[in-house]
Scaffold this motif. Structure first.
Motif, short mmCIF file in Angstrom:
data_model
loop_
_atom_site.label_atom_id
_atom_site.label_comp_id
_atom_site.label_asym_id
_atom_site.label_seq_id
_atom_site.Cartn_x
_atom_site.Cartn_y
_atom_site.Cartn_z
N CYS A 58 123.62 62.33 103.67
CA CYS A 58 124.92 62.92 103.37
C CYS A 58 126.01 62.12 104.08
CB CYS A 58 124.94 64.37 103.83
SG CYS A 58 126.57 65.16 103.73
N LEU A 66 119.48 66.36 100.81
CA LEU A 66 120.34 66.31 99.63
C LEU A 66 119.61 66.80 98.39
CD1 LEU A 66 121.87 62.80 100.32
CD2 LEU A 66 123.09 64.98 100.47
N THR A 67 120.35 67.49 97.54
CA THR A 67 119.83 67.96 96.27
C THR A 67 120.73 67.44 95.16
OG1 THR A 67 118.97 69.98 97.26
CG2 THR A 67 119.26 69.97 94.87
N PRO A 68 120.19 66.74 94.15
CA PRO A 68 121.04 66.26 93.06
C PRO A 68 121.52 67.41 92.20
CG PRO A 68 118.73 65.80 92.61
CD PRO A 68 118.79 66.33 94.01
N GLU A 77 127.94 65.15 92.45
CA GLU A 77 126.62 64.79 91.97
C GLU A 77 125.52 65.21 92.94
OE1 GLU A 77 126.57 60.67 91.08
OE2 GLU A 77 128.13 60.78 89.57
N TRP A 78 125.90 65.61 94.17
CA TRP A 78 124.91 65.96 95.18
C TRP A 78 125.36 67.22 95.94
CZ3 TRP A 78 120.50 62.97 95.58
CH2 TRP A 78 120.54 61.73 94.93
N CYS A 80 124.55 68.98 99.83
CA CYS A 80 123.88 68.86 101.11
C CYS A 80 123.53 70.26 101.60
CB CYS A 80 124.77 68.16 102.13
SG CYS A 80 124.03 68.05 103.79
N ARG A 86 129.60 68.67 98.94
CA ARG A 86 129.26 68.31 97.57
C ARG A 86 129.76 66.88 97.31
NH1 ARG A 86 128.07 72.75 94.22
NH2 ARG A 86 127.02 74.28 95.52
N VAL A 90 126.32 59.23 97.89
CA VAL A 90 125.61 59.43 99.15
C VAL A 90 125.37 58.09 99.83
CG1 VAL A 90 124.50 61.55 98.37
CG2 VAL A 90 123.38 59.36 97.97
#
Length: 204
Positions: A58, A66-68, A77-78, A80, A86, A90
Protein backbone atom coordinates in the motif's frame (compact mmCIF):
# COMPACT_ATOMS: atom_id res chain seq x y z
CA UNK A 1 -62.54 -37.93 -8.70
CA UNK A 2 -59.31 -38.02 -6.83
CA UNK A 3 -57.31 -34.85 -6.35
CA UNK A 4 -54.06 -34.55 -8.26
CA UNK A 5 -50.92 -33.67 -6.26
CA UNK A 6 -47.64 -32.20 -7.50
CA UNK A 7 -44.90 -34.79 -7.68
CA UNK A 8 -42.76 -34.94 -4.55
CA UNK A 9 -39.20 -33.68 -5.03
CA UNK A 10 -36.73 -35.57 -2.86
CA UNK A 11 -33.88 -33.21 -3.78
CA UNK A 12 -33.05 -30.75 -0.99
CA UNK A 13 -33.05 -27.06 -1.77
CA UNK A 14 -29.53 -25.80 -2.51
CA UNK A 15 -27.65 -23.95 0.24
CA UNK A 16 -27.79 -20.21 -0.56
CA UNK A 17 -24.11 -19.98 0.39
CA UNK A 18 -23.25 -22.76 -2.09
CA UNK A 19 -25.98 -22.74 -4.78
CA UNK A 20 -23.89 -24.79 -7.21
CA UNK A 21 -22.72 -27.39 -4.71
CA UNK A 22 -19.01 -26.78 -5.28
CA UNK A 23 -17.90 -26.26 -1.66
CA UNK A 24 -16.02 -29.35 -0.41
CA UNK A 25 -17.78 -31.43 2.25
CA UNK A 26 -14.91 -30.88 4.69
CA UNK A 27 -14.77 -27.09 4.21
CA UNK A 28 -16.62 -26.25 7.45
CA UNK A 29 -14.63 -28.80 9.46
CA UNK A 30 -11.36 -27.53 8.01
CA UNK A 31 -12.14 -24.05 9.35
CA UNK A 32 -13.84 -25.23 12.57
CA UNK A 33 -17.12 -23.60 11.57
CA UNK A 34 -20.77 -24.58 11.75
CA UNK A 35 -21.85 -22.97 8.47
CA UNK A 36 -20.34 -22.20 5.10
CA UNK A 37 -20.73 -18.48 5.81
CA UNK A 38 -18.70 -18.79 9.02
CA UNK A 39 -16.04 -20.86 7.26
CA UNK A 40 -15.78 -18.31 4.44
CA UNK A 41 -15.41 -15.47 6.96
CA UNK A 42 -12.59 -17.32 8.74
CA UNK A 43 -10.87 -18.14 5.46
CA UNK A 44 -11.00 -14.51 4.31
CA UNK A 45 -9.63 -13.26 7.66
CA UNK A 46 -6.78 -15.79 7.75
CA UNK A 47 -3.26 -14.46 7.05
CA UNK A 48 -2.02 -14.96 3.53
CA UNK A 49 0.31 -17.89 2.98
CA UNK A 50 2.24 -15.86 0.39
CA UNK A 51 5.56 -14.41 1.55
CA UNK A 52 4.90 -10.70 2.35
CA UNK A 53 8.16 -9.86 0.56
CA UNK A 54 6.52 -11.05 -2.67
CA UNK A 55 3.33 -9.00 -2.23
CA UNK A 56 2.66 -5.49 -3.52
CA UNK A 57 2.38 -2.79 -0.87
CA UNK A 58 0.00 0.00 0.00
CA UNK A 59 1.43 3.44 -0.87
CA UNK A 60 -0.19 4.95 2.23
CA UNK A 61 0.93 2.56 5.01
CA UNK A 62 3.31 0.09 3.24
CA UNK A 63 1.22 -2.88 4.39
CA UNK A 64 1.15 -5.95 2.16
CA UNK A 65 -2.60 -6.39 2.68
CA UNK A 66 -4.18 -5.36 -0.59
CA UNK A 67 -7.37 -6.51 -2.27
CA UNK A 68 -8.05 -5.71 -5.95
CA UNK A 69 -11.32 -3.95 -6.64
CA UNK A 70 -13.44 -3.69 -9.75
CA UNK A 71 -14.85 -0.44 -11.09
CA UNK A 72 -18.28 -1.68 -10.11
CA UNK A 73 -17.53 -1.19 -6.43
CA UNK A 74 -14.90 1.56 -6.26
CA UNK A 75 -13.22 4.31 -8.22
CA UNK A 76 -9.89 2.94 -6.99
CA UNK A 77 -8.35 -0.28 -8.16
CA UNK A 78 -7.18 -1.53 -4.75
CA UNK A 79 -8.33 -1.63 -1.13
CA UNK A 80 -5.91 -1.82 1.80
CA UNK A 81 -7.30 -3.86 4.69
CA UNK A 82 -4.74 -2.31 7.05
CA UNK A 83 -5.37 1.45 6.65
CA UNK A 84 -8.55 1.23 4.49
CA UNK A 85 -7.07 3.39 1.74
CA UNK A 86 -8.34 2.96 -1.82
CA UNK A 87 -5.24 3.64 -3.95
CA UNK A 88 -5.44 3.65 -7.72
CA UNK A 89 -1.89 2.25 -7.91
CA UNK A 90 0.25 0.27 -5.51
CA UNK A 91 3.95 -0.04 -4.71
CA UNK A 92 6.01 -2.98 -5.95
CA UNK A 93 6.84 -5.86 -3.64
CA UNK A 94 9.78 -5.71 -1.25
CA UNK A 95 11.80 -7.97 -3.54
CA UNK A 96 11.07 -5.82 -6.60
CA UNK A 97 11.81 -2.61 -4.69
CA UNK A 98 15.17 -3.90 -3.48
CA UNK A 99 16.02 -4.99 -7.00
CA UNK A 100 15.08 -1.69 -8.65
CA UNK A 101 15.85 1.03 -6.08
CA UNK A 102 19.19 2.57 -7.00
CA UNK A 103 19.99 3.49 -3.38
CA UNK A 104 19.48 -0.05 -2.06
CA UNK A 105 22.96 -1.54 -1.43
CA UNK A 106 23.78 -4.23 -3.98
CA UNK A 107 27.18 -5.11 -2.54
CA UNK A 108 27.97 -8.20 -0.46
CA UNK A 109 28.78 -6.31 2.74
CA UNK A 110 25.58 -5.45 4.63
CA UNK A 111 22.76 -5.41 2.07
CA UNK A 112 19.44 -4.59 3.66
CA UNK A 113 20.89 -3.94 7.13
CA UNK A 114 20.52 -0.16 7.14
CA UNK A 115 18.48 1.15 10.08
CA UNK A 116 15.48 3.39 10.59
CA UNK A 117 16.29 6.91 11.77
CA UNK A 118 13.31 6.81 14.13
CA UNK A 119 13.26 3.35 15.76
CA UNK A 120 16.49 1.63 14.53
CA UNK A 121 14.56 -1.21 12.89
CA UNK A 122 16.20 -2.92 9.93
CA UNK A 123 12.80 -3.68 8.35
CA UNK A 124 13.05 -0.97 5.70
CA UNK A 125 11.34 -0.54 2.34
CA UNK A 126 13.44 1.18 -0.34
CA UNK A 127 11.13 3.28 -2.52
CA UNK A 128 12.13 2.85 -6.17
CA UNK A 129 12.93 6.11 -7.95
CA UNK A 130 9.85 5.63 -10.14
CA UNK A 131 7.51 5.35 -7.12
CA UNK A 132 5.29 8.34 -6.24
CA UNK A 133 6.97 8.91 -2.86
CA UNK A 134 8.70 11.87 -1.22
CA UNK A 135 11.12 9.66 0.74
CA UNK A 136 13.72 7.13 -0.31
CA UNK A 137 13.10 4.78 2.65
CA UNK A 138 10.05 3.73 4.63
CA UNK A 139 10.13 1.82 7.94
CA UNK A 140 7.85 -1.21 8.07
CA UNK A 141 7.92 -1.10 11.89
CA UNK A 142 7.15 2.49 12.90
CA UNK A 143 6.02 3.91 9.54
CA UNK A 144 8.61 6.69 9.42
CA UNK A 145 9.85 7.96 6.05
CA UNK A 146 13.28 9.44 5.41
CA UNK A 147 15.92 9.92 2.72
CA UNK A 148 19.06 8.63 4.45
CA UNK A 149 19.01 5.46 6.52
CA UNK A 150 21.41 4.97 9.41
CA UNK A 151 24.35 2.57 8.99
CA UNK A 152 23.98 -1.03 10.06
CA UNK A 153 25.19 -2.23 13.46
CA UNK A 154 28.04 -4.07 11.77
CA UNK A 155 29.14 -0.93 9.97
CA UNK A 156 28.95 1.00 13.24
CA UNK A 157 31.04 -1.61 15.02
CA UNK A 158 33.64 -1.29 12.26
CA UNK A 159 33.73 2.46 12.79
CA UNK A 160 32.09 3.23 9.45
CA UNK A 161 29.80 5.89 10.88
CA UNK A 162 29.98 9.67 11.12
CA UNK A 163 29.54 11.64 14.33
CA UNK A 164 26.22 12.98 13.03
CA UNK A 165 24.99 9.45 12.30
CA UNK A 166 26.14 8.30 15.74
CA UNK A 167 24.17 11.13 17.37
CA UNK A 168 21.13 10.14 15.29
CA UNK A 169 21.49 6.54 16.50
CA UNK A 170 21.66 7.81 20.08
CA UNK A 171 18.53 9.94 19.60
CA UNK A 172 16.58 7.03 18.13
CA UNK A 173 17.87 4.74 20.86
CA UNK A 174 16.84 7.03 23.72
CA UNK A 175 13.45 7.66 22.12
CA UNK A 176 12.44 4.10 21.35
CA UNK A 177 14.64 1.69 23.30
CA UNK A 178 15.38 1.26 26.99
CA UNK A 179 19.05 1.33 27.98
CA UNK A 180 18.78 -2.38 28.77
CA UNK A 181 18.34 -2.95 25.04
CA UNK A 182 14.61 -3.67 25.31
CA UNK A 183 12.23 -1.62 23.22
CA UNK A 184 9.90 0.68 25.15
CA UNK A 185 6.25 -0.47 25.45
CA UNK A 186 4.85 2.38 23.35
CA UNK A 187 6.91 1.23 20.36
CA UNK A 188 5.21 -1.77 18.76
CA UNK A 189 7.37 -3.19 15.96
CA UNK A 190 5.91 -5.62 13.44
CA UNK A 191 9.23 -6.59 11.90
CA UNK A 192 12.75 -7.18 13.11
CA UNK A 193 13.61 -5.52 16.41
CA UNK A 194 17.07 -3.99 16.54
CA UNK A 195 18.88 -4.52 19.84
CA UNK A 196 21.33 -1.76 20.75
CA UNK A 197 23.82 -1.47 23.60
CA UNK A 198 24.85 1.69 25.41
CA UNK A 199 28.41 1.44 24.11
CA UNK A 200 27.11 1.64 20.55
CA UNK A 201 25.54 5.08 20.90
CA UNK A 202 28.03 6.92 23.09
CA UNK A 203 29.49 9.96 21.39
CA UNK A 204 33.09 9.68 22.50
Amino acid sequence: MSAQHAPHDDAAAPDPADPYGIVPDTFCDDWDADTIEQALAKAEAAPSTTDPREQERCPDCLAARLTPLTEEYSSGEWACTECHARPAAVLPSQIEAERNAEHFPKHDGDPGSARCRNCLSTALYPFPESAPADDRWGCLDCGAGFDDALPSRRAQQRGEITRAEKRAVGAAFSGGVEWSGVRKPEVEPVGETEQVGFEEVRDD
